[in-house]
Scaffold this active site. Structure first.
Site, mmCIF file in Angstrom:
data_model
loop_
_atom_site.group_PDB
_atom_site.id
_atom_site.type_symbol
_atom_site.label_atom_id
_atom_site.label_comp_id
_atom_site.label_asym_id
_atom_site.label_seq_id
_atom_site.Cartn_x
_atom_site.Cartn_y
_atom_site.Cartn_z
ATOM 1 N N ALA A 151 0.833 -1.205 0.000
ATOM 2 C CA ALA A 151 0.000 0.000 0.000
ATOM 3 C C ALA A 151 0.871 1.260 0.000
ATOM 4 O O ALA A 151 2.007 1.233 0.465
ATOM 5 C CB ALA A 151 -0.927 -0.004 1.217
ATOM 6 N N PRO A 152 0.341 2.374 -0.494
ATOM 7 C CA PRO A 152 1.113 3.614 -0.597
ATOM 8 C C PRO A 152 0.959 4.493 0.640
ATOM 9 O O PRO A 152 0.191 4.181 1.554
ATOM 10 C CB PRO A 152 0.475 4.290 -1.811
ATOM 11 C CG PRO A 152 -0.979 3.921 -1.656
ATOM 12 C CD PRO A 152 -0.995 2.516 -1.112
ATOM 13 N N TRP A 153 1.652 5.639 0.620
ATOM 14 C CA TRP A 153 1.630 6.532 1.782
ATOM 15 C C TRP A 153 0.620 7.670 1.661
ATOM 16 O O TRP A 153 0.424 8.408 2.614
ATOM 17 C CB TRP A 153 3.006 7.117 2.057
ATOM 18 C CG TRP A 153 3.796 7.678 0.907
ATOM 19 C CD1 TRP A 153 4.903 7.120 0.348
ATOM 20 C CD2 TRP A 153 3.578 8.918 0.202
ATOM 21 N NE1 TRP A 153 5.384 7.926 -0.668
ATOM 22 C CE2 TRP A 153 4.604 9.028 -0.779
ATOM 23 C CE3 TRP A 153 2.629 9.939 0.296
ATOM 24 C CZ2 TRP A 153 4.694 10.121 -1.648
ATOM 25 C CZ3 TRP A 153 2.710 11.018 -0.574
ATOM 26 C CH2 TRP A 153 3.740 11.106 -1.521
ATOM 27 N N LYS A 177 1.921 -4.918 3.256
ATOM 28 C CA LYS A 177 3.000 -4.044 3.708
ATOM 29 C C LYS A 177 2.594 -2.592 3.504
ATOM 30 O O LYS A 177 2.364 -2.156 2.371
ATOM 31 C CB LYS A 177 4.300 -4.303 2.947
ATOM 32 C CG LYS A 177 5.500 -3.550 3.556
ATOM 33 C CD LYS A 177 6.716 -3.565 2.656
ATOM 34 C CE LYS A 177 6.691 -2.431 1.657
ATOM 35 N NZ LYS A 177 6.828 -1.077 2.294
ATOM 36 N N PRO A 178 2.521 -1.804 4.575
ATOM 37 C CA PRO A 178 2.293 -0.372 4.411
ATOM 38 C C PRO A 178 3.586 0.312 3.981
ATOM 39 O O PRO A 178 4.675 -0.270 4.057
ATOM 40 C CB PRO A 178 1.880 0.081 5.811
ATOM 41 C CG PRO A 178 2.577 -0.875 6.726
ATOM 42 C CD PRO A 178 2.616 -2.198 5.992
ATOM 43 N N SER A 179 3.475 1.554 3.544
ATOM 44 C CA SER A 179 4.671 2.329 3.229
ATOM 45 C C SER A 179 5.538 2.482 4.472
ATOM 46 O O SER A 179 5.033 2.548 5.601
ATOM 47 C CB SER A 179 4.276 3.713 2.713
ATOM 48 O OG SER A 179 5.393 4.566 2.658
ATOM 49 N N SER A 229 4.146 4.056 -7.404
ATOM 50 C CA SER A 229 4.692 4.758 -8.563
ATOM 51 C C SER A 229 4.818 3.822 -9.760
ATOM 52 O O SER A 229 4.800 2.591 -9.624
ATOM 53 C CB SER A 229 6.067 5.328 -8.223
ATOM 54 O OG SER A 229 6.999 4.279 -8.003
ATOM 55 N N GLU A 250 -1.967 -0.420 -9.533
ATOM 56 C CA GLU A 250 -2.602 0.906 -9.595
ATOM 57 C C GLU A 250 -1.481 1.899 -9.387
ATOM 58 O O GLU A 250 -0.969 2.052 -8.277
ATOM 59 C CB GLU A 250 -3.691 1.041 -8.526
ATOM 60 C CG GLU A 250 -4.693 2.152 -8.841
ATOM 61 C CD GLU A 250 -4.222 3.531 -8.427
ATOM 62 O OE1 GLU A 250 -3.633 4.237 -9.279
ATOM 63 O OE2 GLU A 250 -4.445 3.903 -7.274
ATOM 64 N N CYS A 284 -3.460 10.144 -7.080
ATOM 65 C CA CYS A 284 -3.213 9.789 -8.485
ATOM 66 C C CYS A 284 -4.258 10.365 -9.422
ATOM 67 O O CYS A 284 -4.022 10.475 -10.629
ATOM 68 C CB CYS A 284 -3.169 8.270 -8.640
ATOM 69 S SG CYS A 284 -1.846 7.481 -7.715
ATOM 70 N N GLU A 380 4.376 13.248 -13.243
ATOM 71 C CA GLU A 380 3.525 13.408 -12.068
ATOM 72 C C GLU A 380 4.256 14.174 -10.971
ATOM 73 O O GLU A 380 5.317 13.754 -10.505
ATOM 74 C CB GLU A 380 3.096 12.031 -11.553
ATOM 75 C CG GLU A 380 2.078 12.087 -10.443
ATOM 76 C CD GLU A 380 1.562 10.706 -10.063
ATOM 77 O OE1 GLU A 380 0.379 10.596 -9.694
ATOM 78 O OE2 GLU A 380 2.342 9.735 -10.129
#
Length: 478
Positions: A151-153, A177-179, A229, A250, A284, A380
């Site tokens: 997962a992202p932050w 796993k989290p960021s 990313s 994603e 995003c 981005e």
């Protein structure tokens, strides 16, 4: 200085330190100060989590859809009951405004879990039939197995929900796993879920990029899912290809916002500013790349710059702020770098600078005078920066809107219904909003094309991504 909080992995229903005792510091982006430590997990920790998920899978796979539904509904109720705690941890985790986190994240998270609870009982498939004489065919839809999820932050809580809810609803087990910059709320989620799901069904492993690589390359998972990313997605796809894992990506976005001359300028500016600056533009789908018809360009830019100047960023407990800090020092440097490298023909209409000396706050920014091949148009930024370009006609708007490597989300602003329908067909993005930008609902799919990745989050499509299809044929002769 207050004592640092200690975060731990959650493996097989237990909280554990990393096997080798290593940790990493966790920084509050609003202050720039360390407030917690988290495990820096290595191979032994990933092995343990995968073993727990694999051991739990047969029993969880064989639960009935109604049992999985009941478990997810209990999780949703628990999230609702502990909403204040989740918000407080997430705010410290990310620096986000407390009020907006409570109103804009908790309700959709709870709703999304409840949606997937319902989806667990609505697996669709073809009816049994005889497609060959003397033979009956049926189609089984089954869980894929253990899922490695990263997962992202930018939305740690909500993205954790987007990962685990469909996977668990479909009968899979999860290692998430989290960021490394935002593990705190995911660890709290593990505590909440740990009292509801059987041991090993949901596991959390904290760590860095190397930890994620170990998870994706581990032989146990049948599927790897990442929100992150483009660079990270390419690496995950390459790693997963070595043993032909299913992959769900994603990735980034560069959403075009196409504003035609018949638009209500004041309303469009107000809505686009919120959609561009919310969560410090760290989304995003953020409305950060505006294309405006040349006949209203100057008026639009003037009003957007005025709105940006009136938009506030600041402390999480300030009720007047729209967004908090950028997530980390590297992200602040990235956003700053885009502005510092602007070409001579670009003009900063508002913002363009850091706010304060403490934390990673950046002013709401508007940049005009840009060309299609400029770096800030093509790449981005992931910050509170809205760019504006002037187009002459519909064909040019489509060409420029589609002329980037990303294809996640877009929007069209016009009162002309036929034009809106033409644009929705021609825009090469996974989502096209008309006269709005950024709303999401659990029932509709979220996901893009091109370098924005593949696979869908949310919706029945997202649920089906976590299943596999098996054909069963039986002879009628006995």
């Amino acid at each position: 200085m207050s004592e640092l909080r200690t975060l731990r992995n959650h493996i097989n229903g237990e909280f554990r330190d990393a096997a080798d005792g290593r940790t990493t510091d966790v920084v509050n982006p609003a202050t720039g100060e360390v407030y917690a430590t988290a495990p820096l997990s290595a191979a032994a920790d990933v092995d343990a989590a995968m073993a727990a998920a694999a051991a739990a899978f047969p029993a969880w796979r064989d639960t009935t859809p109604s049992e999985r539904q009941k478990a997810l509904l209990r999780i949703a109720d628990a999230f609702e009951a502990r909403a204040d705690e989740l918000v407080a941890v997430e705010s410290e985790n990310t620096g986000k405004p407390i009020g907006l986190t409570a109103s804009e994240e908790i309700p959709p998270m709870v709703d999304q879990i409840r949606f997937f609870a319902g989806a667990a009982r609505l697996l669709e498939g073809r009816s049994a039939g005889e497609y060959m004489e003397g033979m009956t065919s049926i189609v089984r839809r089954e869980p894929v197995g253990v899922c490695a999820q990263v997962a992202p932050w930018n939305y740690p809580m909500m993205m954790a929900v987007w990962k685990f809810a469909p996977a668990i609803a479909a009968g899979n087990t999860v290692v998430l796993k989290p960021s490394d910059t935002t593990p705190a709320s995911t660890v709290l989620i593990a505590e909440i879920i740990g009292g509801i799901l059987p041991k090993g069904v949901f596991n959390v492993v904290c760590g860095d990029r190397e930890t994620g690589r170990l998870m994706v390359e581990h032989p146990t998972p049948a599927m790897a899912s990442i929100t992150g990313s483009v660079r990270a997605g390419i690496q995950v796809a390459g790693s997963a290809a070595k043993d032909v894992k299913r992959v769900h990506l994603e990735l980034g976005g560069k959403a075009p916002v196409v504003v035609f001359q018949d638009t209500d300028i004041a309303k469009a500016v107000e809505d686009i500013a919120v959609a561009g600056y919310f969560n410090a533009g760290q989304d995003c789908t953020a409305a950060t790349r505006v294309l405006v018809h040349e006949s209203i360009h100057d008026e639009f830019v003037a009003q957007l710059a005025k709105t940006a100047a009136a938009t506030k960023t600041g402390a999480a407990d300030d009720e007047d702020v729209l967004y908090g800090p950028l997530n980390n020092a590297n992200q602040l440097a990235q956003v700053t770098g885009f502005i510092e490298r602007l070409p001579a023909h670009a003009k900063v209409e508002a913002g363009g600078h850091r706010v304060g000396e403490k934390g990673y706050f950046y002013a709401p920014t508007v940049v005009s005078g840009l060309r299609q091949d400029d770096e800030i148009i093509q790449n981005e930024v992931f910050g509170p920066v809205i760019t504006v370009q002037s187009f002459s006609d519909e064909d040019q708007a489509v060409e420029w809107a589609n002329g980037v490597e990303y294809a996640l989300a877009s929007s069209v602003w016009t009162k002309d219904h036929a034009r809106a329908m033409r644009m929705s067909k021609r825009l090469d993005f996974g989502c096209v909003w008309i006269n709005t930008h950024i709303p999401l609902v659990a029932e509709m799919p979220h996901g893009g094309f091109k370098k924005s990745g593949y696979g869908k989050d949310l919706s029945a499509y997202g649920f089906e991504d976590y299943t596999r299809i098996k054909h069963v044929m039986t002879s009628l002769d006995g």
